[in-house]
Design an enzyme around this catalytic site. Structure first.
Site, PDB file in Angstrom:
ATOM      1  N   PRO A   1       0.824  -1.206   0.000  1.00 33.45           N
ATOM      2  CG  PRO A   1      -0.835  -1.593   1.582  1.00 33.45           C
ATOM      3  CD  PRO A   1       0.488  -2.113   1.104  1.00 33.45           C
ATOM      4  CD  GLU A   2       2.761   2.993  -4.406  1.00 36.59           C
ATOM      5  OE1 GLU A   2       2.741   4.167  -4.834  1.00 36.59           O
ATOM      6  OE2 GLU A   2       3.053   2.013  -5.122  1.00 36.59           O
TER       7      GLU A   2
ATOM      8  CE  LYS B   1       5.238   3.913   0.339  1.00 38.92           C
ATOM      9  NZ  LYS B   1       6.154   2.978  -0.349  1.00 38.92           N
TER      10      LYS B   1
ATOM     11  CG  HIS C   1      -4.550 -14.872   6.860  1.00 38.86           C
ATOM     12  ND1 HIS C   1      -3.684 -15.927   7.059  1.00 38.86           N
ATOM     13  CD2 HIS C   1      -5.148 -15.083   5.652  1.00 38.86           C
ATOM     14  CE1 HIS C   1      -3.738 -16.739   6.011  1.00 38.86           C
ATOM     15  NE2 HIS C   1      -4.616 -16.265   5.149  1.00 38.86           N
TER      16      HIS C   1
ATOM     17  NE  ARG D   1       1.525 -11.784   0.117  1.00 39.03           N
ATOM     18  CZ  ARG D   1       1.601 -11.128  -1.031  1.00 39.03           C
ATOM     19  NH1 ARG D   1       2.361 -10.055  -1.129  1.00 39.03           N
ATOM     20  NH2 ARG D   1       0.922 -11.545  -2.088  1.00 39.03           N
TER      21      ARG D   1
ATOM     22  NE  ARG E   1      19.554  13.440  -0.995  1.00 35.81           N
ATOM     23  CZ  ARG E   1      18.760  12.542  -0.394  1.00 35.81           C
ATOM     24  NH1 ARG E   1      18.531  11.376  -0.987  1.00 35.81           N
ATOM     25  NH2 ARG E   1      18.228  12.795   0.779  1.00 35.81           N
TER      26      ARG E   1
ATOM     27  NE  ARG F   1      10.759  -1.249  -5.953  1.00 36.00           N
ATOM     28  CZ  ARG F   1      10.496  -0.467  -4.940  1.00 36.00           C
ATOM     29  NH1 ARG F   1       9.246  -0.166  -4.635  1.00 36.00           N
ATOM     30  NH2 ARG F   1      11.463   0.020  -4.202  1.00 36.00           N
TER      31      ARG F   1
END
Length: 287
Positions: free
Chosen positions: A2-3, A61, A95, A115, A157, A267
């Site tokens: 989830p974001e 998050k 769960h 999980r 950066r 990813r």
């Protein structure tokens, strides 16, 4: 995982249903769900008993529930965590990991996690801002987020722009899905060097990040499987509005070129080869 939009959707639902309610009992049904609470499961349950939830807040998050005791419950959903509001008589989920019962006759709060990558903990004295998440930057939807500070930090950066968007010490809440969507709108490839971006270009990108996140919040977030749901067990609908993420080999909605899928940090990244050309100058690899 989830974001920001998914976590904000959960925060809004919790705020409606648990604010100003007194916790009567907490049951920890799986110790891994509170592994970040160093004092253990029994202490977690005991310290929350007879406290009242004052609010539900978010930093990136992470969620936290400030309590009248001055402490806070800190939560992270991980890959599959769910915070559900259920009638006390509803059957337990397969769960189910932690149950919060309240002193009134309203719904109970359940932390469900298939999980068990997510978890809950109590932050002593953390009602205003838990120390455990104080290092996380504000997110672009936060009224106190500083555009000028972000632009200056980003341009200092020497990294790729997508890596910077995912850096939770620069800005929080943006994950793989929404980074790809914002970069598509800005016509920037994810490997574009940050030190080569002008201030106005960074501000335009930041505007697209805000737009994508705001639109996703309105749709309840993005649900690719049954593991992400809001507090009522309902899925989000923003996946229907995605322009590039998850659309490999499908035509770009802007120019028609097939969307490209590339490996990125274990990813996948999705972009349009025509709208988002690769930069000629790459960021030097770190030794």
């Amino acid at each position: 995982m989830p974001e920001l939009p998914e976590v904000e959707t959960v925060r809004q639902g919790l705020a409606q249903w648990v604010t100003d309610r007194r916790i009567a009992e907490v049951q920890v049904l799986h110790p891994r769900a509170v592994r970040r609470h160093a004092a253990g499961a029994a202490h977690f349950a005991d310290v929350l008993r007879e406290t009242t939830v004052r609010d539900v807040r978010r930093r990136g998050k992470y969620l936290w529930l400030p309590l009248d005791s001055g402490d806070a419950v800190v939560g992270h959903l991980g890959m599959s965590g769910q915070l559900l509001l259920q009638p006390a008589a509803a059957p337990d989920e397969t769960h189910l990991r932690v149950r919060f019962r309240f002193a009134d006759d309203g719904p109970e709060l359940r932390f469900v996690d298939q999980r068990t990558f997510g978890g809950l903990s109590v932050s002593a004295g953390g009602a205003e801002l838990p120390t455990e998440i104080a290092h996380i930057a504000r997110d672009p939807l936060d009224p106190e987020f500083s555009d000028a500070t972000f632009v200056a930090a980003l341009r200092r950066r020497r990294t790729e722009i997508k890596r910077a968007l995912l850096d939770q010490t620069l800005l929080s809440g943006v994950g793989n899905i929404y980074a790809d969507e914002a970069l598509w709108r800005a016509r920037l490839h994810g490997t574009r060097p940050t030190d080569g971006l002008t201030g106005p270009a960074v501000l335009r990108l930041l505007g697209h990040v805000r737009d994508v996140l705001g639109e996703a919040v309105k749709e309840g977030g993005t649900s690719f499987d049954a593991l992400y749901v809001n507090v009522n067990g309902e899925s989000g609908y923003f996946d229907r509005a995605l322009n590039v993420y998850g659309r490999a080999d499908q035509p770009c909605r802007r120019c028609g070129e097939p969307v490209r899928r590339e490996a990125f940090m274990n990813r996948s990244s999705f972009s349009c080869p025509r709208c988002q050309p690769r930069p000629r100058r790459a960021v030097p690899a770190r030794g």
